[in-house]
Design a protein around this motif. Sequence first.
Motif, mmCIF file in Angstrom:
data_model
loop_
_atom_site.group_PDB
_atom_site.id
_atom_site.type_symbol
_atom_site.label_atom_id
_atom_site.label_comp_id
_atom_site.label_asym_id
_atom_site.label_seq_id
_atom_site.Cartn_x
_atom_site.Cartn_y
_atom_site.Cartn_z
ATOM 1 N N PHE A 1 13.218 -4.940 6.251
ATOM 2 C CA PHE A 1 12.635 -4.662 4.946
ATOM 3 C C PHE A 1 11.124 -4.694 5.047
ATOM 4 O O PHE A 1 10.548 -5.470 5.817
ATOM 5 C CB PHE A 1 13.104 -5.679 3.901
ATOM 6 C CG PHE A 1 14.523 -5.472 3.491
ATOM 7 C CD1 PHE A 1 14.869 -4.518 2.560
ATOM 8 C CD2 PHE A 1 15.534 -6.229 4.069
ATOM 9 C CE1 PHE A 1 16.185 -4.315 2.202
ATOM 10 C CE2 PHE A 1 16.842 -6.038 3.715
ATOM 11 C CZ PHE A 1 17.171 -5.070 2.779
ATOM 12 N N LEU A 2 10.506 -3.876 4.250
ATOM 13 C CA LEU A 2 9.059 -3.732 4.234
ATOM 14 C C LEU A 2 8.359 -5.065 4.011
ATOM 15 O O LEU A 2 7.372 -5.383 4.656
ATOM 16 C CB LEU A 2 8.666 -2.752 3.116
ATOM 17 C CG LEU A 2 7.201 -2.624 2.776
ATOM 18 C CD1 LEU A 2 6.482 -1.955 3.931
ATOM 19 C CD2 LEU A 2 7.026 -1.817 1.505
ATOM 20 N N LEU A 3 8.867 -5.892 3.133
ATOM 21 C CA LEU A 3 8.191 -7.122 2.743
ATOM 22 C C LEU A 3 8.687 -8.362 3.474
ATOM 23 O O LEU A 3 8.234 -9.465 3.186
ATOM 24 C CB LEU A 3 8.366 -7.342 1.231
ATOM 25 C CG LEU A 3 7.913 -6.189 0.338
ATOM 26 C CD1 LEU A 3 8.252 -6.470 -1.107
ATOM 27 C CD2 LEU A 3 6.435 -5.945 0.502
ATOM 28 N N TYR B 1 15.813 -5.238 -1.595
ATOM 29 C CA TYR B 1 15.704 -3.843 -2.046
ATOM 30 C C TYR B 1 14.895 -3.761 -3.338
ATOM 31 O O TYR B 1 14.042 -2.898 -3.492
ATOM 32 C CB TYR B 1 17.092 -3.234 -2.305
ATOM 33 C CG TYR B 1 17.848 -2.855 -1.072
ATOM 34 C CD1 TYR B 1 17.439 -1.786 -0.277
ATOM 35 C CD2 TYR B 1 18.992 -3.535 -0.702
ATOM 36 C CE1 TYR B 1 18.143 -1.426 0.852
ATOM 37 C CE2 TYR B 1 19.712 -3.187 0.432
ATOM 38 C CZ TYR B 1 19.280 -2.129 1.197
ATOM 39 O OH TYR B 1 19.980 -1.773 2.317
ATOM 40 N N GLU C 1 11.169 -4.492 -2.734
ATOM 41 C CA GLU C 1 10.562 -3.377 -2.027
ATOM 42 C C GLU C 1 10.355 -2.183 -2.963
ATOM 43 O O GLU C 1 9.276 -1.592 -3.010
ATOM 44 C CB GLU C 1 11.456 -2.985 -0.849
ATOM 45 C CG GLU C 1 10.839 -2.005 0.103
ATOM 46 C CD GLU C 1 11.711 -1.804 1.323
ATOM 47 O OE1 GLU C 1 12.283 -0.697 1.434
ATOM 48 O OE2 GLU C 1 11.821 -2.738 2.136
ATOM 49 N N TYR D 1 5.574 5.807 4.334
ATOM 50 C CA TYR D 1 6.744 5.017 3.949
ATOM 51 C C TYR D 1 7.901 5.913 3.512
ATOM 52 O O TYR D 1 9.041 5.723 3.944
ATOM 53 C CB TYR D 1 6.371 4.053 2.821
ATOM 54 C CG TYR D 1 7.538 3.237 2.348
ATOM 55 C CD1 TYR D 1 7.945 2.116 3.052
ATOM 56 C CD2 TYR D 1 8.257 3.599 1.212
ATOM 57 C CE1 TYR D 1 9.027 1.366 2.641
ATOM 58 C CE2 TYR D 1 9.339 2.856 0.798
ATOM 59 C CZ TYR D 1 9.730 1.741 1.511
ATOM 60 O OH TYR D 1 10.809 1.012 1.111
ATOM 61 N N LYS E 1 10.128 1.627 8.538
ATOM 62 C CA LYS E 1 9.384 1.093 7.402
ATOM 63 C C LYS E 1 9.039 -0.355 7.649
ATOM 64 O O LYS E 1 7.922 -0.801 7.374
ATOM 65 C CB LYS E 1 10.187 1.238 6.110
ATOM 66 C CG LYS E 1 10.294 2.652 5.615
ATOM 67 C CD LYS E 1 11.185 2.738 4.396
ATOM 68 C CE LYS E 1 11.371 4.199 3.997
ATOM 69 N NZ LYS E 1 12.261 4.365 2.856
ATOM 70 N N SER E 2 9.961 -1.111 8.146
ATOM 71 C CA SER E 2 9.706 -2.525 8.425
ATOM 72 C C SER E 2 8.677 -2.675 9.524
ATOM 73 O O SER E 2 7.803 -3.530 9.463
ATOM 74 C CB SER E 2 10.986 -3.240 8.815
ATOM 75 O OG SER E 2 10.717 -4.583 9.098
ATOM 76 N N SER F 1 5.093 -2.322 8.190
ATOM 77 C CA SER F 1 4.567 -3.455 7.450
ATOM 78 C C SER F 1 4.246 -4.642 8.346
ATOM 79 O O SER F 1 3.447 -5.469 8.007
ATOM 80 C CB SER F 1 5.555 -3.897 6.369
ATOM 81 O OG SER F 1 6.695 -4.474 6.966
#
Length: 190
Positions: A24-26, A51, A54, A176, A184-185, A188
């Motif tokens: 996950f991105l964050l 999800y 994000e 992104y 994507k991950s 970040s």
Amino acid sequence: MSIDHVDLALKSKSFKQRQSNEPFLLSSILRCPDCDNKGSAACKANSVKAYDAENDLIQRIECFLCFLVNKQKFQVTIRSLTKHSIESLSKLKKDLTDVDLKLKDVIELRNKYLEAFEQNLFPVPVLQERLQQVAIEKTALEQKKNQLIVEIGKSDTKVIPPELVQILLERFIEVYKSSSRENKSNYSNS
């Protein structure tokens, strides 16, 4: 399964929440507001789905970029953030100056009490009590000074041009949206 069974399972030490292995991105920057740890395994207060967090972030960036229709409003927003940061730093520096002045006054008062002690101007118990009060105040001021120095050291007041923020955000959204979840991950975390 009843609610009681679910509660018992949650309280049981053998119960473990499912962890997603999806990137996950964050994932590297999200922290629980209650315990400051990463991930739901660390704290049961963590109830935000990755999800959702994000998607919310991406929507907020896109909304922020919508300000570009009104370029002046976008620039005002970015400059306001920078101004707030600079004003916060200025306040911290002013507080530090105030603490330094108070500390100087307390040290002068202590020196006067020591001088009075040497000249036997006051009874010893009175001077001891006053010196103890001054020592407590001096310690409190030194702690406050150290806290302010740490806060000032953490402050970052670089002026960031709004145009650069715009370019970076637009590029981030573009990359992104065109990437796979795994990539994507990686973006970040780099």
